[in-house]
Design a protein around this motif. Sequence first.
Motif, short mmCIF file in Angstrom:
data_model
loop_
_atom_site.label_atom_id
_atom_site.label_comp_id
_atom_site.label_asym_id
_atom_site.label_seq_id
_atom_site.Cartn_x
_atom_site.Cartn_y
_atom_site.Cartn_z
N UNK A 231 -38.04 56.29 60.82
CA UNK A 231 -36.61 56.01 60.85
C UNK A 231 -35.91 57.03 61.72
N UNK A 232 -34.74 56.63 62.22
CA UNK A 232 -33.92 57.51 63.04
C UNK A 232 -32.51 57.50 62.48
N UNK A 233 -31.92 58.69 62.31
CA UNK A 233 -30.57 58.80 61.77
C UNK A 233 -29.78 59.82 62.57
N UNK A 234 -28.46 59.78 62.40
CA UNK A 234 -27.59 60.82 62.95
C UNK A 234 -27.24 61.78 61.81
N UNK A 235 -26.74 62.97 62.11
CA UNK A 235 -26.55 63.99 61.07
C UNK A 235 -25.71 63.55 59.88
N UNK A 236 -24.62 62.82 60.10
CA UNK A 236 -23.80 62.39 58.97
C UNK A 236 -24.59 61.46 58.05
N UNK A 237 -25.45 60.63 58.63
CA UNK A 237 -26.31 59.76 57.82
C UNK A 237 -27.30 60.59 57.01
N UNK A 238 -27.92 61.58 57.65
CA UNK A 238 -28.89 62.43 56.96
C UNK A 238 -28.24 63.14 55.78
N UNK A 240 -25.75 62.10 53.94
CA UNK A 240 -25.54 61.15 52.84
C UNK A 240 -26.86 60.74 52.19
N UNK A 241 -27.90 60.62 53.00
CA UNK A 241 -29.22 60.29 52.44
C UNK A 241 -29.70 61.40 51.52
N UNK A 242 -29.52 62.65 51.95
CA UNK A 242 -29.92 63.79 51.12
C UNK A 242 -29.15 63.76 49.80
N UNK A 243 -27.87 63.43 49.83
CA UNK A 243 -27.08 63.34 48.60
C UNK A 243 -27.63 62.28 47.66
N UNK A 244 -28.02 61.14 48.21
CA UNK A 244 -28.60 60.07 47.38
C UNK A 244 -29.94 60.51 46.79
N UNK A 245 -30.76 61.16 47.60
CA UNK A 245 -32.06 61.63 47.10
C UNK A 245 -31.89 62.66 46.00
N UNK A 246 -30.92 63.54 46.14
CA UNK A 246 -30.68 64.58 45.13
C UNK A 246 -30.20 63.98 43.81
N UNK A 247 -29.35 62.98 43.88
CA UNK A 247 -28.76 62.41 42.67
C UNK A 247 -29.67 61.40 41.99
N UNK A 248 -30.49 60.68 42.78
CA UNK A 248 -31.26 59.59 42.20
C UNK A 248 -32.72 59.86 41.99
N UNK A 249 -33.19 61.02 42.43
CA UNK A 249 -34.61 61.36 42.29
C UNK A 249 -35.51 60.27 42.88
N UNK A 250 -35.10 59.77 44.05
CA UNK A 250 -35.87 58.72 44.70
C UNK A 250 -37.10 59.30 45.39
N UNK A 251 -38.11 58.48 45.52
CA UNK A 251 -39.27 58.83 46.32
C UNK A 251 -39.40 57.82 47.45
N UNK A 252 -39.85 58.27 48.58
CA UNK A 252 -40.02 57.40 49.75
C UNK A 252 -41.48 57.50 50.20
N UNK A 253 -42.40 56.91 49.44
CA UNK A 253 -43.83 57.13 49.69
C UNK A 253 -44.33 56.61 51.04
N UNK A 254 -43.68 55.59 51.59
CA UNK A 254 -44.18 55.01 52.85
C UNK A 254 -43.72 55.80 54.07
N UNK A 255 -42.61 56.57 53.94
CA UNK A 255 -41.99 57.21 55.10
C UNK A 255 -42.85 58.36 55.61
#
Length: 499
Positions: A231-238, A240-255
């Motif tokens: 995947x490719x993101x710009x800094x503002x996207x990164x 927000x993604x980090x915030x989601x990962x921190x709050x939801x304890x998500x795993x991204x096993x395929x990435x």
Amino acid sequence: MSIALILEMAVSANPDRTALVSGDLRLTTQQLSDLADGGAGVIAGSQAKHVAYVGTGGVMLPLLIFASARAGLAFTSLNYRLSAESIQALIRRLSEPLVVVDRRYRQMVGDCGKQIMVSDDFVEAARSSDPVTEIADPDSVAIVLFTSGTTSEPKAVELSHNNLTSYITGTVEFDSAAPADAALICVPPYHIAGVGAALSNLYAGRTMVYLPDFDAEEWVRLVNRERITTATVVPTMLDRIVSVLEKGHHELPSLRNLAYGGSKVGLPLIRRALELLPNVGFVNAYGLTETSSTIAVLTPEDHRRAHRASDPAIAKRLGSVGQAVPGIELQIRDERGRVLPPGEPGELFVRGAQVSGRYTGIGSVLDEDGWFPTKDIAILDEDGYLYISGRSDDTIIRGGENIAPAEVEDVLIEHPDVRDVAVVGVDDPHWGQAIVAVVVPADGADPDPEELRAHVRENLRGSRTPDRVVFRAELPTNATGKVLRRELAQALRATPAGQ
């Protein structure tokens, strides 16, 4: 080599592979090619001299790129986030364009262009149109993109077929992806990263999964649903993604790989992302529209080594954009054009087959030896790692001393009470320009301006200390995360000191 050959090669290698996923639509490479053939017929029938697109992308971006190439016309994707007046002004700068527009933006384009088609109508027409294939001159213009215009009026950058194919063939191995590899694309279609993603992923053999309207929760969901590997993101996207990962304890096993770029990223954010996703290879990609996308890369191994390094020289590389990609040469020059040795700051010049440096109505700005002046202030170290300090236009001249905003920002962003920061210069009767730090506080923090000024003074020379520190809920940015410094400076000029 025409960019149309990239699609032809993909079809030849694997016609039944899923080329793209856009909402409910899934197309194989053969289906995309057939649609591009028909699209070329639609374009030829319009009698237009250029193809323009206003919309969020998805299937329309690769379809129009290749349909335009097969019709022998240049293609331009326009920033749909602009005002109607600005969009129409850019369209008028194109020669008799066929304008393809997503239905929700139809009113924005008015009656500009030789002919106007809603995106859905273009796709339907392409399904039944007789195919057309023009063999484009490799030196002819394939893509025209307007610069963001954050510091001046947008320029129309002309990228030839040779520029773009030189970039793709020099940085990507053909059909190198595994059968299940998939790339999640959420960068804007009017940005060079969007064009590069469409060409490079098709050439590599990855399925392209489009997320036209970025949402961090949806991004995480798509990564897992489509088993995204890249995947490719710009800094503002990164961020927000980090915030989601921190709050939801998500795993991204395929990435496996996550590229970021488009503007400067604060080191605390990168460190946190590396900690949250230890099995993901991070890539910092630096490039410009005029260079057909990426010219330098900080690799996954570079990230890992710098992140765990005890040697300050290695750890520092986490703040670099890496080393030049194959086929690219870099030079740092002073104001008189002299090439500077490693470690000395100056303007970055770039040379290579993928570098255009050509603008509509202006012509080429390459020097007699083929070097392009990027207007970025940078440093190259002894090992060829490139550090970008910012645009030359952003340099603050305080009391006759040149100050790069980035060196102050790099110190402030490390303060625990700072989430984001931009440093700009504003007119000052005594110093010429004063240094103003615009700070977005960390969640729950209430920073003391004098403490932040002292933090800078402890780490840099006193002349780098901000004259003022002001606070904002967020910084104004464009779609690729670049801070709109002109807007900040204008707002600060209108705001009395102390507010």
